[in-house]
Design a protein around this motif. Structure first.
Motif, PDB file in Angstrom:
ATOM      1  N   ALA A 258       0.821  -1.209   0.000  1.00  0.00           N
ATOM      2  CA  ALA A 258       0.000   0.000   0.000  1.00  0.00           C
ATOM      3  C   ALA A 258       0.859   1.265   0.000  1.00  0.00           C
ATOM      4  O   ALA A 258       0.531   2.256   0.650  1.00  0.00           O
ATOM      5  CB  ALA A 258      -0.965   0.008   1.183  1.00  0.00           C
ATOM      6  N   TYR A 259       1.979   1.205  -0.712  1.00  0.00           N
ATOM      7  CA  TYR A 259       2.875   2.352  -0.808  1.00  0.00           C
ATOM      8  C   TYR A 259       2.308   3.318  -1.846  1.00  0.00           C
ATOM      9  O   TYR A 259       1.899   2.894  -2.934  1.00  0.00           O
ATOM     10  CB  TYR A 259       4.257   1.843  -1.249  1.00  0.00           C
ATOM     11  N   LYS A 260       2.246   4.600  -1.517  1.00  0.00           N
ATOM     12  CA  LYS A 260       1.607   5.552  -2.425  1.00  0.00           C
ATOM     13  C   LYS A 260       2.581   5.975  -3.518  1.00  0.00           C
ATOM     14  O   LYS A 260       3.139   7.073  -3.478  1.00  0.00           O
ATOM     15  CB  LYS A 260       1.136   6.788  -1.659  1.00  0.00           C
ATOM     16  N   GLY A 261       2.777   5.104  -4.477  1.00  0.00           N
ATOM     17  CA  GLY A 261       3.734   5.396  -5.536  1.00  0.00           C
ATOM     18  C   GLY A 261       3.127   5.345  -6.920  1.00  0.00           C
ATOM     19  O   GLY A 261       1.920   5.146  -7.092  1.00  0.00           O
ATOM     20  N   PHE A 262       3.996   5.494  -7.897  1.00  0.00           N
ATOM     21  CA  PHE A 262       3.596   5.563  -9.292  1.00  0.00           C
ATOM     22  C   PHE A 262       2.999   4.239  -9.780  1.00  0.00           C
ATOM     23  O   PHE A 262       2.010   4.218 -10.504  1.00  0.00           O
ATOM     24  CB  PHE A 262       4.835   5.941 -10.107  1.00  0.00           C
ATOM     25  N   GLY A 263       3.614   3.128  -9.381  1.00  0.00           N
ATOM     26  CA  GLY A 263       3.148   1.812  -9.823  1.00  0.00           C
ATOM     27  C   GLY A 263       1.735   1.532  -9.357  1.00  0.00           C
ATOM     28  O   GLY A 263       0.882   1.088 -10.130  1.00  0.00           O
ATOM     29  N   ALA A 264       1.489   1.807  -8.089  1.00  0.00           N
ATOM     30  CA  ALA A 264       0.149   1.599  -7.545  1.00  0.00           C
ATOM     31  C   ALA A 264      -0.856   2.505  -8.253  1.00  0.00           C
ATOM     32  O   ALA A 264      -1.993   2.109  -8.509  1.00  0.00           O
ATOM     33  CB  ALA A 264       0.153   1.872  -6.051  1.00  0.00           C
TER      34      ALA A 264
END
Lengths: 310, 294
Positions: A258-264
Motif C-alpha cells: 500500500a505504498y503511495k507510488g507511481f506503480g500503484a
C-alpha cells in the motif's frame, strides 16, 4: 560520436511518438467508450454527446491526436476521472515516492550484485562461485509477490520487527521502506550478479590477465588494476536496463505494501478505466524506460574504448 | 581413381537421439534438480484428480490450521482457507492452470517470434529495419505496464492472457532468433542450399532453424518460468484467470488480507509457484551447462 548521439536521440523520439500513437488509438479511437469511461456507464446518450461535443471529440482523429500530443508535451495531461483533479497533481508526488523507492533499491542492488558477481567470476567453478550462482537463481525464481508474502510472514508475523504496510500516512518513515526495498533487491540482484559474473569470467580468460598473473603480479593487483576496469563495462548496461524491470516490480510491491507510488497509481488507473491517468502513467513509464535504454547505449560506447562511432 | 567419398555414417533414429540428449542432462546436478521439480508438478497436474484429497472448490471446514484432522472428514495437511476449501487440493489443481497456460502462451509467442526473427535475420534490409523497430517499440514498455494496459483494456480471461503474453514476449524471441540467424546465415550449408536453388522459407525453416535450436530451448525454459511469474502476478493483481477455479496468484490475492493472522493460506501457494519457476530456471541452467560442454 556526436552523429551517433543525434541518431540515438532521434530513434528515442520516434519510439516515443509511435508509443503515444498506439496508446492514443488503443484508448481514444472509440469516442463512445471515452464518454462512458469519463461520465460513467449510467449516463444518457444525450449527456455523453454533449460532453463529447464540448471537448471536441467529433473532430477527425488526426486533429485530436496532434492536439492531445501538444497538450502532453506541455505537461497538460487532462483531468483524472477517479481523483477529480488534474492528472499532474496526482502524478508528480507519486512519481517522487517511487523515485525514493527505486533509488533506495538501486543503492543496495548495484554494490551488492557487483561485489558478488566479481567474487563469483574471479575464480569460475570454485565453491564460492557455485554458491553465489545458485543463490542468485533461487532468488530470481521467487516472484516479488511471493517474496513479499514470505518476508512479511517472517518479519511482521513471527518476529514482529517491521510494519506490514508502507502507506507513510504519518509522513516519511524509513522503517516502512525496509520491506519493499528488501523484496525488490531480492528479486533484482540475481540477474545483475549473473551478468557481472559472466563478464568477469570472460575477462579472466583473456591473455592480458594470464600475462599479468604469470609475470608475478599479486592476485589483488591483477583483479583491481587489470580485470575490474574491463569487467564492469557490460554490467553498466545491465544495470541501466534493470530500471525497466524495476518499474514492473515496483507495481507489485507498491500494491502489496500500500505504498503511495507511481506503480500503484498506474494499477489503480487501469482497474478503474481512468483513461487520461492511464495515458499519462504509461507515457511516463515508457519515457523513463526509453531514456535509460538510450543512456545505457551512450554510456556503453563512452566507457568501451573498443567501440567508436564515426 | 579410387572412390574418395567416405561412407556417410548412418543417421541414428530421431527418437534415439532425443533420448540421448535428455540423458546428457544427467551430468548436471543443477539441471537434474530442475527437471525433478518440473516433473513433480507435471505429475501433480496430470493426476490431480487422483492425488488431491478433496475437490478443489468444495467448502468443507473453514480456517483449519495445517495438519488439522477433523473426524469423519479427513486431514487438512496444509489447512483450509477462509471459506473452507482445502489448500493442498487447490494447490494441486492450480498446477493444471499454470502448466496449461504458461507453456501454451510461450508456444504462441514462439510461433510469432520465430518467423519474424527468421525473416529479419535472413532477408536483412527493409524487413529487418521495420520488424526491429516494431520490436523495439514493444520492448520499450516496462513489461508489467504492457500487461496491465492490455488486460485492463481487453478484459481478464484465459485467452486474453495468452494473447497478452504472446504480444509482450514475441519481440524478445524475435531478437534472439534474429541474432542467431545473422550468425548462421553465413554458414556453408546455407550457401550450398542457396546454390541448389532452394526457396528462402525452406532454407530458413529446414537449414537454419534446426541449427539454432540449442539456445532457443534454453531460452524457452527460462521464458516459461517467467510467464508463470507473469500469470501469477496478474492473478495477484486481480487481473488473472477468473474464479472459482484455483490459480496460484489468485489464491494469494484472495487471502493476503488475512496473511497476518493466517499466513498458511498465502505462504503455501507462494512456495508452490516459486518451486515451479525455480525448476524451470535450474533446468535452463543445466541445459546451458550441458550444451556448452560439447
Amino acid at each position: 560520436m556526436s552523429i551517433f548521439i543525434v541518431r540515438r536521440l532521434g530513434t528515442m523520439a520516434l519510439t516515443m511518438i509511435v508509443v503515444s500513437l498506439l496508446l492514443f488509438l488503443l484508448l481514444e479511437i472509440n469516442v463512445e467508450g471515452v464518454a462512458i469511461k469519463v461520465l460513467g456507464p449510467y449516463t444518457s446518450e444525450e449527456q455523453r454527446n454533449i460532453w463529447l461535443e464540448q471537448h471536441g471529440y467529433f473532430r477527425p482523429v488526426y486533429i485530436r491526436y496532434f492536439e492531445w500530443l501538444g497538450h502532453f508535451i506541455t505537461g497538460n495531461f487532462g483531468e483524472s476521472v477517479r481523483f477529480k483533479t488534474a492528472v499532474s497533481d496526482v502524478l508528480w508526488p507519486r512519481l517522487g515516492n517511487t523515485g525514493i523507492l527505486g533509488l533506495a533499491t538501486m543503492m543496495v542492488v548495484v554494490p551488492l550484485s557487483l561485489a558478488l558477481g566479481v567474487l563469483a567470476g574471479m575464480r569460475e567453478g570454485s565453491r564460492l562461485d557455485r554458491v553465489i550462482s545458485v543463490t542468485s537463481i533461487i532468488t530470481t525464481s521467487v516472484p516479488e509477490f511471493a517474496s513479499a508474502v514470505l518476508l512479511s510472514a517472517v518479519f511482521v508475523f513471527y518476529l514482529d520487527l517491521l510494519p506490514g504496510t508502507s502507506s507513510m500516512s504519518d509522513g516519511f518513515s524509513l522503517v516502512q521502506l525496509v520491506l519493499p526495498v528488501m523484496v525488490l533487491v531480492l528479486y533484482d540482484f540475481g540477474y545483475v550478479t549473473r551478468m557481472t559474473r559472466a563478464s568477469m569470467a570472460e575477462v579472466m580468460m583473456t591473455h592480458y590477465i594470464r600475462t599479468a598473473i604469470l609475470k608475478g603480479l599479486p592476485y589483488k593487483t591483477v583483479i583491481m588494476r587489470h580485470a575490474l576496469r574491463n569487467a564492469l563495462i557490460a554490467p553498466f548496461t545491465v544495470i541501466m536496463l534493470q530500471i525497466n524491470w524495476l518499474l514492473s516490480g515496483v507495481i507489485v510491491v507498491e500494491f502489496f505494501f500500500a505504498y503511495k507510488g507511481f506503480g500503484a497509481l498506474l494499477l489503480e488507473a487501469s482497474l478503474n478505466q481512468d483513461i487520461f491517468l492511464i495515458e499519462a502513467c504509461a507515457m511516463i513509464a515508457v519515457f523513463v524506460a526509453v531514456t535509460t535504454q538510450t543512456l545505457a547505449d551512450l554510456g556503453y560506447t563512452y566507457l568501451n574504448p573498443r567501440i567508436r562511432f564515426a | 581413381m579410387t572412390d574418395i567419398a567416405a561412407p556417410v555414417p548412418a543417421r541414428e533414429p530421431t527418437l534415439l537421439r532425443l533420448l540421448k540428449g535428455i540423458l546428457l542432462l544427467r551430468e548436471s546436478t543443477v539441471g537434474m534438480i530442475g527437471a525433478g521439480l518440473v516433473l513433480f508438478w507435471v505429475l501433480m497436474a496430470i493426476f490431480a484428480d487422483l492425488i488431491a484429497p478433496f475437490p478443489p472448490n468444495a467448502t468443507i471446514y473453514p480456517l483449519a490450521m495445517p495438519g488439522t484432522t477433523v473426524p469423519e472428514i479427513g486431514t487438512f495437511w496444509l489447512g483450509t482457507d477462509h471459506i473452507g476449501r482445502d489448500i493442498l487440493s487447490r494447490i494441486i489443481h492450480g498446477s493444471r492452470q499454470v502448466l496449461l497456460y504458461a507453456p501454451l502462451a510461450t508456444f504462441c509467442a514462439y510461433m510469432v517470434g520465430i518467423p519474424m526473427g527468421l525473416a529479419a535475420g535472413y532477408r536483412r534490409g527493409m524487413t529487418d529495419d521495420v520488424l526491429s523497430f516494431i520490436a523495439n517499440v514493444i520492448l520499450s514498455f516496462p513489461v508489467l505496464v504492457l500487461y496491465i494496459i492490455i488486460i485492463a483494456t481487453i478484459g481478464a480471461s484465459a485467452a486474453n492472457i495468452v494473447i497478452a503474453v504472446t504480444f509482450a514476449s514475441a519481440p524478445g524471441i524475435f531478437r534472439i532468433v534474429r541474432g542467431l540467424v545473422l550468425d548462421l546465415r553465413n554458414r556453408e550449408y546455407v550457401f550450398a542450399a542457396e546454390t541448389r536453388g532452394e526457396t528462402p522459407w525452406r532454407i530458413m525453416l529446414i537449414e537454419i532453424l534446426p541449427n539454432a535450436r540449442g539456445p532457443l530451448i534454453v531460452d524457452a525454459c527460462l521464458r516459461v518460468g517467467y510467464v508463470i511469474i507473469t500469470i501469477g502476478v496478474l492473478g495477484f493483481l486481480g487481473l488473472g484467470l477468473p474464479p472459482p477455479d484455483p490459480d496460484w496468484g489468485g489464491m494469494i490475492n484472495e487471502t493476503r488480507q488475512m496473511a497476518m493472522t493466517f499466513p498458511h493460506m498465502t505462504v503455501f501457494p507462494c512456495i508452490a509457484i516459486s518451486s515451479l519457476v525455480l525448476g524451470f530456471n535450474l533446468l535452463a541452467d543445466g541445459l546451458r551447462e550441458v550444451s556448452l560442454r560439447d
